[in-house]
Design a protein around this motif. Sequence first.
Motif, PDB file in Angstrom:
ATOM      1  N   GLN A   1      13.976 -31.287   2.041  1.00  0.00           N
ATOM      2  CA  GLN A   1      12.795 -31.383   1.208  1.00  0.00           C
ATOM      3  C   GLN A   1      12.174 -32.643   1.667  1.00  0.00           C
ATOM      4  OE1 GLN A   1      11.408 -29.263  -0.691  1.00  0.00           O
ATOM      5  NE2 GLN A   1      12.965 -27.817  -0.368  1.00  0.00           N
ATOM      6  N   ALA A   2      12.485 -33.987   2.027  1.00  0.00           N
ATOM      7  CA  ALA A   2      11.899 -35.113   2.323  1.00  0.00           C
ATOM      8  C   ALA A   2      11.039 -34.878   3.839  1.00  0.00           C
ATOM      9  CB  ALA A   2      12.699 -36.372   2.585  1.00  0.00           C
ATOM     10  N   LEU A   3      11.881 -34.122   4.743  1.00  0.00           N
ATOM     11  CA  LEU A   3      11.264 -33.772   6.095  1.00  0.00           C
ATOM     12  C   LEU A   3       9.818 -33.089   5.594  1.00  0.00           C
ATOM     13  CD1 LEU A   3      14.331 -33.362   8.539  1.00  0.00           C
ATOM     14  CD2 LEU A   3      12.513 -35.226   8.430  1.00  0.00           C
ATOM     15  N   THR A   4      10.287 -31.737   4.896  1.00  0.00           N
ATOM     16  CA  THR A   4       8.974 -31.073   4.575  1.00  0.00           C
ATOM     17  C   THR A   4       7.964 -31.600   4.047  1.00  0.00           C
ATOM     18  OG1 THR A   4      10.810 -29.250   4.450  1.00  0.00           O
ATOM     19  CG2 THR A   4       8.699 -28.914   3.557  1.00  0.00           C
ATOM     20  N   ALA A   5       8.030 -32.379   3.169  1.00  0.00           N
ATOM     21  CA  ALA A   5       7.108 -33.126   2.458  1.00  0.00           C
ATOM     22  C   ALA A   5       6.314 -33.993   3.419  1.00  0.00           C
ATOM     23  CB  ALA A   5       7.528 -34.062   1.448  1.00  0.00           C
ATOM     24  N   ALA A   6       7.093 -34.795   4.293  1.00  0.00           N
ATOM     25  CA  ALA A   6       6.454 -35.568   5.387  1.00  0.00           C
ATOM     26  C   ALA A   6       5.225 -34.978   6.302  1.00  0.00           C
ATOM     27  CB  ALA A   6       7.609 -36.257   6.125  1.00  0.00           C
ATOM     28  N   LYS A   7       5.678 -33.516   6.464  1.00  0.00           N
ATOM     29  CA  LYS A   7       4.734 -32.820   7.413  1.00  0.00           C
ATOM     30  C   LYS A   7       4.255 -31.383   6.636  1.00  0.00           C
ATOM     31  CE  LYS A   7       4.288 -32.071  12.401  1.00  0.00           C
ATOM     32  NZ  LYS A   7       3.953 -30.704  12.244  1.00  0.00           N
ATOM     33  N   PRO A   8       3.655 -31.287   5.931  1.00  0.00           N
ATOM     34  CA  PRO A   8       3.365 -30.350   5.004  1.00  0.00           C
ATOM     35  C   PRO A   8       2.622 -29.090   5.590  1.00  0.00           C
ATOM     36  CG  PRO A   8       1.845 -32.013   4.252  1.00  0.00           C
ATOM     37  CD  PRO A   8       2.880 -32.505   5.277  1.00  0.00           C
ATOM     38  N   PHE A   9       2.023 -29.377   6.859  1.00  0.00           N
ATOM     39  CA  PHE A   9       1.499 -28.150   7.641  1.00  0.00           C
ATOM     40  C   PHE A   9       1.321 -28.789   9.180  1.00  0.00           C
ATOM     41  CE2 PHE A   9      -1.980 -31.292   6.869  1.00  0.00           C
ATOM     42  CZ  PHE A   9      -2.737 -31.587   7.808  1.00  0.00           C
ATOM     43  N   ASN A  10       1.131 -27.764   9.889  1.00  0.00           N
ATOM     44  CA  ASN A  10       1.130 -27.827  11.579  1.00  0.00           C
ATOM     45  C   ASN A  10      -0.216 -28.226  11.809  1.00  0.00           C
ATOM     46  OD1 ASN A  10       1.616 -27.850  14.049  1.00  0.00           O
ATOM     47  ND2 ASN A  10       2.642 -25.753  14.273  1.00  0.00           N
ATOM     48  N   ALA A  11      -0.432 -29.558  12.201  1.00  0.00           N
ATOM     49  CA  ALA A  11      -1.904 -29.929  12.504  1.00  0.00           C
ATOM     50  C   ALA A  11      -2.079 -29.634  14.222  1.00  0.00           C
ATOM     51  CB  ALA A  11      -2.007 -31.473  12.572  1.00  0.00           C
ATOM     52  N   GLY A  12      -0.945 -29.093  14.830  1.00  0.00           N
ATOM     53  CA  GLY A  12      -1.132 -29.016  16.074  1.00  0.00           C
ATOM     54  C   GLY A  12      -1.174 -27.417  16.529  1.00  0.00           C
ATOM     55  N   LYS A  13      -1.332 -26.698  15.484  1.00  0.00           N
ATOM     56  CA  LYS A  13      -1.171 -25.173  15.825  1.00  0.00           C
ATOM     57  C   LYS A  13      -1.944 -24.641  16.585  1.00  0.00           C
ATOM     58  CE  LYS A  13       0.583 -21.289  14.118  1.00  0.00           C
ATOM     59  NZ  LYS A  13       1.800 -20.746  14.466  1.00  0.00           N
ATOM     60  N   ALA A  14      -3.295 -25.147  16.913  1.00  0.00           N
ATOM     61  CA  ALA A  14      -4.158 -24.584  17.650  1.00  0.00           C
ATOM     62  C   ALA A  14      -4.004 -24.929  19.228  1.00  0.00           C
ATOM     63  CB  ALA A  14      -5.635 -25.296  17.710  1.00  0.00           C
TER      64      ALA A  14
END
Length: 85
Positions: A28-41
């Motif tokens: 959960q801590a890992l998930t909270a640290a990166k809540p979305f994929n900024a590099g998706k494009a």
Amino acid sequence: MKTSTKVKSPDNPQRNTPPLAEQGAAAQALTAAKPFNAGKAQEFGRQNAVAPPRGASVASNSPTATASTLSEPNVSAKAAALNDA
């Protein structure tokens, strides 16, 4: 199999935390640290497929954060080298 882990905290210095709960909290801590994929494009297009850019990553203090299971010991040389790093 390990049944509990001692986790020290300011409010309870000798609290026992079950390994599965510890793994869940670390994940959960890992998930909270990166809540979305900024590099998706950057995941699309031929150039990105041929030479993909390095994406963002998050480190964890817990070796169980990305473990698939807690019930099987991993005895491979590769895993041992990663755990020693």
